[in-house]
Design a protein around this motif. Sequence first.
Motif, PDB file in Angstrom:
ATOM      1  N   ILE A  56       0.858  -1.184   0.000  1.00  8.55           N
ATOM      2  CA  ILE A  56       0.000   0.000   0.000  1.00  8.55           C
ATOM      3  C   ILE A  56       0.892   1.232   0.000  1.00  8.55           C
ATOM      4  O   ILE A  56       1.753   1.381   0.865  1.00  8.55           O
ATOM      5  CB  ILE A  56      -0.919   0.021   1.233  1.00  8.55           C
ATOM      6  N   ASN A  57       0.685   2.100  -0.961  1.00 11.27           N
ATOM      7  CA  ASN A  57       1.476   3.324  -1.045  1.00 11.27           C
ATOM      8  C   ASN A  57       0.778   4.451  -0.311  1.00 11.27           C
ATOM      9  O   ASN A  57      -0.430   4.651  -0.442  1.00 11.27           O
ATOM     10  CB  ASN A  57       1.687   3.716  -2.509  1.00 11.27           C
ATOM     11  N   GLU A  58       1.549   5.204   0.473  1.00 14.46           N
ATOM     12  CA  GLU A  58       1.011   6.362   1.189  1.00 14.46           C
ATOM     13  C   GLU A  58       1.031   7.590   0.288  1.00 14.46           C
ATOM     14  O   GLU A  58       1.968   7.793  -0.473  1.00 14.46           O
ATOM     15  CB  GLU A  58       1.852   6.657   2.440  1.00 14.46           C
ATOM     16  N   GLY A  85     -15.900  14.593   0.114  1.00 10.65           N
ATOM     17  CA  GLY A  85     -14.710  13.823   0.456  1.00 10.65           C
ATOM     18  C   GLY A  85     -14.459  13.838   1.955  1.00 10.65           C
ATOM     19  O   GLY A  85     -15.215  14.424   2.733  1.00 10.65           O
ATOM     20  N   THR A  86     -13.376  13.174   2.357  1.00  8.87           N
ATOM     21  CA  THR A  86     -12.991  13.149   3.765  1.00  8.87           C
ATOM     22  C   THR A  86     -11.805  14.081   3.977  1.00  8.87           C
ATOM     23  O   THR A  86     -10.798  13.985   3.271  1.00  8.87           O
ATOM     24  CB  THR A  86     -12.620  11.722   4.212  1.00  8.87           C
ATOM     25  N   PHE A  87     -11.949  14.981   4.937  1.00  9.76           N
ATOM     26  CA  PHE A  87     -10.916  15.983   5.203  1.00  9.76           C
ATOM     27  C   PHE A  87     -10.635  16.045   6.698  1.00  9.76           C
ATOM     28  O   PHE A  87     -11.532  15.839   7.524  1.00  9.76           O
ATOM     29  CB  PHE A  87     -11.357  17.367   4.713  1.00  9.76           C
ATOM     30  N   ALA A  88      -9.390  16.337   7.031  1.00 12.00           N
ATOM     31  CA  ALA A  88      -8.983  16.485   8.433  1.00 12.00           C
ATOM     32  C   ALA A  88      -8.344  17.854   8.623  1.00 12.00           C
ATOM     33  O   ALA A  88      -7.560  18.313   7.783  1.00 12.00           O
ATOM     34  CB  ALA A  88      -8.002  15.390   8.827  1.00 12.00           C
ATOM     35  N   PHE A  89      -8.669  18.497   9.746  1.00 14.73           N
ATOM     36  CA  PHE A  89      -8.062  19.756  10.148  1.00 14.73           C
ATOM     37  C   PHE A  89      -7.433  19.542  11.519  1.00 14.73           C
ATOM     38  O   PHE A  89      -8.120  19.121  12.457  1.00 14.73           O
ATOM     39  CB  PHE A  89      -9.103  20.879  10.207  1.00 14.73           C
ATOM     40  N   ASP A 140      -9.975   3.426  -0.328  1.00 12.61           N
ATOM     41  CA  ASP A 140     -10.974   2.663  -1.075  1.00 12.61           C
ATOM     42  C   ASP A 140     -11.414   1.390  -0.367  1.00 12.61           C
ATOM     43  O   ASP A 140     -12.228   0.630  -0.884  1.00 12.61           O
ATOM     44  CB  ASP A 140     -10.458   2.322  -2.480  1.00 12.61           C
ATOM     45  N   ASN A 141     -10.882   1.132   0.827  1.00 12.11           N
ATOM     46  CA  ASN A 141     -11.321  -0.012   1.621  1.00 12.11           C
ATOM     47  C   ASN A 141     -10.920   0.223   3.077  1.00 12.11           C
ATOM     48  O   ASN A 141     -10.292   1.234   3.403  1.00 12.11           O
ATOM     49  CB  ASN A 141     -10.721  -1.325   1.087  1.00 12.11           C
ATOM     50  N   GLN A 142     -11.280  -0.711   3.941  1.00  7.48           N
ATOM     51  CA  GLN A 142     -11.001  -0.529   5.360  1.00  7.48           C
ATOM     52  C   GLN A 142      -9.511  -0.525   5.666  1.00  7.48           C
ATOM     53  O   GLN A 142      -9.049   0.206   6.550  1.00  7.48           O
ATOM     54  CB  GLN A 142     -11.695  -1.632   6.176  1.00  7.48           C
ATOM     55  N   ASP A 143      -8.734  -1.333   4.945  1.00 11.30           N
ATOM     56  CA  ASP A 143      -7.299  -1.380   5.204  1.00 11.30           C
ATOM     57  C   ASP A 143      -6.651  -0.022   4.916  1.00 11.30           C
ATOM     58  O   ASP A 143      -5.871   0.493   5.730  1.00 11.30           O
ATOM     59  CB  ASP A 143      -6.635  -2.455   4.342  1.00 11.30           C
ATOM     60  N   THR A 144      -6.953   0.557   3.763  1.00 11.14           N
ATOM     61  CA  THR A 144      -6.347   1.838   3.433  1.00 11.14           C
ATOM     62  C   THR A 144      -6.926   2.957   4.302  1.00 11.14           C
ATOM     63  O   THR A 144      -6.247   3.955   4.560  1.00 11.14           O
ATOM     64  CB  THR A 144      -6.542   2.172   1.942  1.00 11.14           C
ATOM     65  N   LYS A 145      -8.164   2.794   4.761  1.00 11.92           N
ATOM     66  CA  LYS A 145      -8.734   3.790   5.671  1.00 11.92           C
ATOM     67  C   LYS A 145      -7.993   3.768   7.011  1.00 11.92           C
ATOM     68  O   LYS A 145      -7.635   4.826   7.553  1.00 11.92           O
ATOM     69  CB  LYS A 145     -10.224   3.523   5.887  1.00 11.92           C
ATOM     70  N   MET A 146      -7.750   2.569   7.555  1.00 13.57           N
ATOM     71  CA  MET A 146      -7.001   2.479   8.807  1.00 13.57           C
ATOM     72  C   MET A 146      -5.609   3.078   8.643  1.00 13.57           C
ATOM     73  O   MET A 146      -5.124   3.798   9.519  1.00 13.57           O
ATOM     74  CB  MET A 146      -6.900   1.017   9.262  1.00 13.57           C
ATOM     75  N   LEU A 147      -4.977   2.786   7.510  1.00 15.78           N
ATOM     76  CA  LEU A 147      -3.633   3.294   7.259  1.00 15.78           C
ATOM     77  C   LEU A 147      -3.637   4.816   7.143  1.00 15.78           C
ATOM     78  O   LEU A 147      -2.721   5.489   7.633  1.00 15.78           O
ATOM     79  CB  LEU A 147      -3.085   2.669   5.974  1.00 15.78           C
ATOM     80  N   SER A 148      -4.681   5.372   6.530  1.00 17.89           N
ATOM     81  CA  SER A 148      -4.783   6.829   6.398  1.00 17.89           C
ATOM     82  C   SER A 148      -4.848   7.505   7.761  1.00 17.89           C
ATOM     83  O   SER A 148      -4.212   8.541   7.992  1.00 17.89           O
ATOM     84  CB  SER A 148      -6.021   7.199   5.574  1.00 17.89           C
ATOM     85  N   PHE A 149      -5.596   6.916   8.681  1.00 19.92           N
ATOM     86  CA  PHE A 149      -5.710   7.528  10.004  1.00 19.92           C
ATOM     87  C   PHE A 149      -4.460   7.277  10.849  1.00 19.92           C
ATOM     88  O   PHE A 149      -4.132   8.083  11.716  1.00 19.92           O
ATOM     89  CB  PHE A 149      -6.978   7.044  10.703  1.00 19.92           C
ATOM     90  N   GLU A 150      -3.743   6.181  10.603  1.00 21.09           N
ATOM     91  CA  GLU A 150      -2.444   6.001  11.257  1.00 21.09           C
ATOM     92  C   GLU A 150      -1.472   7.069  10.767  1.00 21.09           C
ATOM     93  O   GLU A 150      -0.690   7.629  11.546  1.00 21.09           O
ATOM     94  CB  GLU A 150      -1.885   4.603  10.967  1.00 21.09           C
ATOM     95  N   SER A 205     -22.260  -9.200  20.418  1.00 14.13           N
ATOM     96  CA  SER A 205     -20.890  -8.905  20.001  1.00 14.13           C
ATOM     97  C   SER A 205     -20.705  -8.915  18.489  1.00 14.13           C
ATOM     98  O   SER A 205     -19.647  -8.545  17.989  1.00 14.13           O
ATOM     99  CB  SER A 205     -19.913  -9.918  20.628  1.00 14.13           C
ATOM    100  N   ILE A 206     -21.724  -9.352  17.753  1.00 15.96           N
ATOM    101  CA  ILE A 206     -21.601  -9.443  16.301  1.00 15.96           C
ATOM    102  C   ILE A 206     -22.444  -8.362  15.649  1.00 15.96           C
ATOM    103  O   ILE A 206     -23.635  -8.238  15.928  1.00 15.96           O
ATOM    104  CB  ILE A 206     -22.035 -10.834  15.790  1.00 15.96           C
ATOM    105  N   PHE A 207     -21.811  -7.582  14.773  1.00 12.82           N
ATOM    106  CA  PHE A 207     -22.549  -6.553  14.056  1.00 12.82           C
ATOM    107  C   PHE A 207     -21.908  -6.398  12.686  1.00 12.82           C
ATOM    108  O   PHE A 207     -20.704  -6.163  12.577  1.00 12.82           O
ATOM    109  CB  PHE A 207     -22.492  -5.218  14.812  1.00 12.82           C
ATOM    110  N   PHE A 208     -22.692  -6.584  11.648  1.00 15.41           N
ATOM    111  CA  PHE A 208     -22.172  -6.475  10.291  1.00 15.41           C
ATOM    112  C   PHE A 208     -21.964  -5.000   9.951  1.00 15.41           C
ATOM    113  O   PHE A 208     -22.849  -4.175  10.177  1.00 15.41           O
ATOM    114  CB  PHE A 208     -23.128  -7.119   9.288  1.00 15.41           C
ATOM    115  N   PRO A 209     -20.807  -4.657   9.403  1.00 16.59           N
ATOM    116  CA  PRO A 209     -20.524  -3.251   9.087  1.00 16.59           C
ATOM    117  C   PRO A 209     -21.596  -2.655   8.188  1.00 16.59           C
ATOM    118  O   PRO A 209     -22.106  -3.324   7.276  1.00 16.59           O
ATOM    119  CB  PRO A 209     -19.172  -3.310   8.372  1.00 16.59           C
ATOM    120  N   ALA A 210     -21.928  -1.406   8.449  1.00 17.23           N
ATOM    121  CA  ALA A 210     -22.981  -0.739   7.671  1.00 17.23           C
ATOM    122  C   ALA A 210     -22.654  -0.730   6.190  1.00 17.23           C
ATOM    123  O   ALA A 210     -23.556  -0.836   5.344  1.00 17.23           O
ATOM    124  CB  ALA A 210     -23.165   0.683   8.191  1.00 17.23           C
ATOM    125  N   ARG A 211     -21.380  -0.624   5.837  1.00 17.98           N
ATOM    126  CA  ARG A 211     -20.997  -0.557   4.426  1.00 17.98           C
ATOM    127  C   ARG A 211     -21.386  -1.822   3.669  1.00 17.98           C
ATOM    128  O   ARG A 211     -21.521  -1.802   2.430  1.00 17.98           O
ATOM    129  CB  ARG A 211     -19.490  -0.315   4.295  1.00 17.98           C
TER     130      ARG A 211
END
Length: 422
Positions: free
Chosen positions: A232-234, A285-289, A305-315, A349-355
């Motif tokens: 995954i490229n940042e 879009g998604t923006f951070a300040f 474009d998916n949960q993996d890259t979303k987690m990486l973006s917030f890291e 404890s089980i909940f299917f992601p809204a997406r």
Amino acid sequence: MTSDAVQPCPVADAHRRLMDCHDQWHTLHDSYLDPDGFRLNLNSLVPNLRNVTWLLQKQKAAIPDFATWYPEFQQACKKSEIMGWVVKSRNRITKESDLELLSSCQVVWTRNWIERVEATAKFPPRMSTAEIIHAMRHSGTPPFGVISVRRRWVDKALPAWELLAATAEAFSRLSQILWTAHNAFGIERCDLGDRSTECVTSSLNDSLMRLPCMHLAQSELQAHFTMSGGIINEEFESVDLSPAALKTSAERYGELKFPNSGPIENVTGFMAIARTMAEKDGHHGTFAFLYDGERVVATQEMEFDNQDTKMLSFEGLADLVESTRADGVVIIGEIWLAMPTEKEKELKSIFFPARDRLDRMEGLTVYSSTRDGRQAELLSMIERGPSGEARCGEPVEIDFPTGVNTLAPIRRRWADMQKRGL
């Protein structure tokens, strides 16, 4: 400061030495995979960092109010693990021996927003992160989540700090004290020329923010991959808030009143802007300040474009929080929502992601969190017209932020910064 005209530098020797340190820092970064080169460049950089304060003190008789503000800097240095390390390391390098360097890789398995596993792996110092990833992928890795590999040089006397980060931290503190010296003379800009390296200029920071070039350079020493999606490229894209960009926005959306208070107070103002843009464009879009008090210190457009890259973006956003010393954050973006089914309520404890749900609903959210534990969120539900046009409903307050998981990397970073005295 009282004048923005270019004037002779009042502390030229110390200022030039600081610019030398900036140049040397990049040379240190470029030699990261060469153990002997890294040791040689570190041995040059650390004494020069120490020399900045000595050169400044030699001119103390000519600097206004030096006896008032410089002791405050000295007291802050005594409490700083980094500045204490610089002093001791300079003495070791010049009088005793080289620093005792250790090379390792930090491997982080991010399973989900909350669960992370960290480990230290041993690889040859000359092995790049790409080569390490290749070796790891062929030796068996977890089947899901994101694997992050960070190359690290540390000094045995400072094990909690990677050495590029440590020297960048020292540079920021010295830049701030030279800014204070210029301010004492009422000088906004001095006449020291810029260097051949594009980012090495005479500009000084009035805060402990790290230079953007140092933040980006450090990110080059890490890489990320998944078993399913590969490497995954940042990407880093700041939000353009220049007068020209704001003029273009005004032509499209009308006059938008940018909120100018703290991150918690600004949630309402940002929601008003977000609703206008979403209804005009049909999406948002998604923006951070990022904030230091009431001042915006960084902006970030976040793409995933998916949960993996979303987690990486917030890291990655958490890395930027540390580099800018941000103590508040505002996130703006669209989300999917869904109500739990009766079966999910029963299983608890089980909940299917809204997406992934067919009955998902669309919303626009603005949420904020601060280092001292405050938080706020507004949610506007989005309804679609026959042609896909968006209509944003009246915002409602949310007590438990829908974005609580995405803030987990930032909260972890704030806790880690607290441990390291930042």
